[in-house]
Design an enzyme around this catalytic site. Structure first.
Site, PDB file in Angstrom:
ATOM      1  N   ASP A   1       0.822  -1.218   0.000  1.00 25.23           N
ATOM      2  CA  ASP A   1       0.000   0.000   0.000  1.00 25.23           C
ATOM      3  C   ASP A   1       0.852   1.263   0.000  1.00 25.23           C
ATOM      4  O   ASP A   1       2.046   1.221   0.291  1.00 25.23           O
ATOM      5  CB  ASP A   1      -0.875   0.024   1.251  1.00 25.23           C
ATOM      6  CG  ASP A   1      -2.144  -0.791   1.076  1.00 25.23           C
ATOM      7  OD1 ASP A   1      -2.536  -1.036  -0.077  1.00 25.23           O
ATOM      8  OD2 ASP A   1      -2.728  -1.190   2.099  1.00 25.23           O
TER       9      ASP A   1
ATOM     10  N   TYR B   1       6.944  -9.711   7.370  1.00 28.58           N
ATOM     11  CA  TYR B   1       6.679  -8.277   7.523  1.00 28.58           C
ATOM     12  C   TYR B   1       7.106  -7.843   8.923  1.00 28.58           C
ATOM     13  O   TYR B   1       7.096  -8.642   9.861  1.00 28.58           O
ATOM     14  CB  TYR B   1       5.191  -7.973   7.357  1.00 28.58           C
ATOM     15  CG  TYR B   1       4.705  -7.926   5.933  1.00 28.58           C
ATOM     16  CD1 TYR B   1       4.589  -6.718   5.266  1.00 28.58           C
ATOM     17  CD2 TYR B   1       4.350  -9.085   5.250  1.00 28.58           C
ATOM     18  CE1 TYR B   1       4.132  -6.652   3.958  1.00 28.58           C
ATOM     19  CE2 TYR B   1       3.893  -9.035   3.933  1.00 28.58           C
ATOM     20  CZ  TYR B   1       3.793  -7.811   3.299  1.00 28.58           C
ATOM     21  OH  TYR B   1       3.349  -7.750   2.008  1.00 28.58           O
TER      22      TYR B   1
END
Lengths: 245, 245
Positions: A52, A110
Site C-alpha cells: 500500500d 513483515y
C-alpha cells in the site's frame, strides 16, 4: 528470452504504493521505466506483493522477461543508476520461466514498528508509527502467540478484500523491543489485505490494556473484522522479504 | 523572567544546519519562530551545538529567557504544535539564569552511522552513510581506542576552525555493528569543527585497510589535518545529546 527476478527495497513515503495506477507515482511504474530505459524493450514487471501507499520494503520481489544480453547479475547495478534514490534493487538473478513471484510458494515476512516514547523522534518518523502511551510489550507478545498456526484470519482482513479464502498460516509472530522501538515481526505463507496492519492495531490495543491477551482466540474465531482492533497506519509497516521454496 | 532549557531532536535533512543565516532555512530560525508565536515575545534561542547542514540530533540543547506564565514543562507540548514534523522538542524545563548551554560544562555524545552492505537501503538513506566495501569493525574499534583520553586533536579539525585550543578529552569512542549498520559513538568534553566526521572518515580508512590501527597515535601527534582521513558526509552524523554537570 530469460526471466529475471529482482529483489527491490524502497522507502514508500513518496509513492502511492506498488501497483501501477493512473495519475499517481508508484514503485511498479518506476521499475518499468528503468527496465525499459535499460533494455529498450517495453517491459512490465510482475510483483510479489502490492504494498500500500506509504508501506516500505527491504525485499519485495518481481520478475520480468527480457531478451537483453546483459548478465542477469549485472542488471541490479544498471537499474540502480536509473532509479530514484528511494528505490534500490538489492539483487538480480535469472530464474526458470515457470517461476512466478505471487503463485510460487513462499514464506513472507513483515515488520511493523512502533516508536513508543513521550515525543516523536524526527529521524524515525518515516518508518515507525509514533505512539506515546507506554505499551506493555509482554502482553503484546503473549497476544501475538495466539496468532501463530493455521487460522481463518477473516477478522484481520479489510472488508474490500477479494481473497478466495481467508485461511492463512502464520509461522511466527514475535514482539520485541529495542530501545524505544517495538517491533512486531510476522512470518506467514501469505497475508490478507491489511492483515499485518490490523494485527498491529490489535496488538496496540492489547499493549494499552484495552484487550486482554486471552481474548485473542475469540477475536480470531469471530471471523468478523469488527472484532479486531483498528488498522495501524501504513508508514509503520515494512515488508522484510520473501523466501521461496 | 525565567530561563527555559529545551532539548530538541531533529532530522537535519531539510535544513541548512542549526545556525541562523540569511536566505536559508535553519533549525534555530524555526525554533525562534515557534517560541515567538507562542509567547508573543521576540525570542532568540542560544544553542549548545551549531550542527552542520544535514546533521541530525536526538537532543541538542538551547535556552531562551521569557516572561511567559506558562509552566516551563508545558512549553514542549505547545512548541511541538507550532514546529514542523522534523523538529520535535523532547523536553522543556526551567534552569537557573546563569546556565549557558555552550559554556556550562557538559559531556557531549555523537554517533556516526555507516550502512555497510552491498547496496543502499532506501529507508535508512537519510541518517546513515552508505559504504559498500566491507569494513573491518574490529580494526576500527582498535583504532578508535587510541582517540580516548586528552589529546591535541588538531589533526581532526577542519582548517577554518576558530577554536582557541585544539585540546579536547574523549571519554569513550566505541565502534559496534548492529546488522548492517556500523555505529561510531563518541563522548567527549567538546568537539572541534568537523571533528566527529573526520574521526569517522579516518576510521573508514582503517576499516578498508588503508590505515593500520597502530598508526593512530602518529596521526594524532602530527597535529596536521592532512594526516587524518577525509571528512565523512554530514548525513551519517547524529548528535545524541549533552549531559551537564
Amino acid at each position: 528470452m530469460k526471466r529475471v527476478k529482482l529483489v527491490v527495497a524502497y522507502d514508500g513515503t513518496n509513492y502511492s504504493g506498488w501497483q501501477i495506477q493512473p495519475n499517481a507515482v508508484t514503485i511498479e511504474e518506476k521499475l518499468n521505466e528503468a527496465i525499459t530505459s535499460l533494455t529498450g524493450e517495453n517491459v512490465k514487471v510482475t510483483g510479489a506483493s502490492r504494498t500500500d501507499a506509504g508501506v516500505h520494503s527491504l525485499g519485495n520481489v518481481c520478475i520480468f522477461d527480457t531478451e537483453t544480453r546483459m548478465p542477469a547479475e549485472k542488471i541490479s547495478f544498471a537499474l540502480n543508476q536509473r532509479l530514484p534514490e528511494d528505490i534500490v534493487v538489492q539483487e538480480s538473478c535469472e530464474v526458470s520461466m515457470d517461476f512466478h513471484p505471487r503463485f510460487s510458494k513462499s514464506r513472507k515476512t513483515y515488520e511493523y514498528r512502533i516508536l513508543n516514547r513521550k515525543f516523536p523522534m524526527p529521524t524515525r518518523r518515516l518508518d515507525t508509527y509514533f505512539f506515546h502511551y507506554a505499551l506493555d510489550v509482554e502482553k503484546m507478545a503473549e497476544a501475538a502467540s495466539y496468532l501463530e498456526g493455521e487460522h481463518d484470519f477473516k477478522s484481520f482482513c479489510s472488508a474490500n478484500s477479494q481473497a478466495e479464502t481467508t485461511v492463512r498460516t502464520i509461522y511466527s509472530c514475535a514482539v520485541t523491543k529495542e530501545e524505544d522501538i517495538i517491533k512486531i515481526r510476522v512470518t506467514g505463507n501469505g497475508f490478507l489485505y491489511n492483515m499485518v496492519r490490523i494485527i498491529a492495531g490489535t496488538l496496540v490495543k492489547v499493549g494499552c490494556g484495552d484487550i486482554a491477551p486471552e481474548q485473542m482466540p475469540r477475536i480470531i474465531e469471530a471471523c468478523d473484522r469488527s472484532a479486531a482492533g483498528p488498522t495501524a497506519p501504513a508508514h509503520g509497516l515494512t515488508m522484510i522479504g520473501l523466501d521461496y521454496e
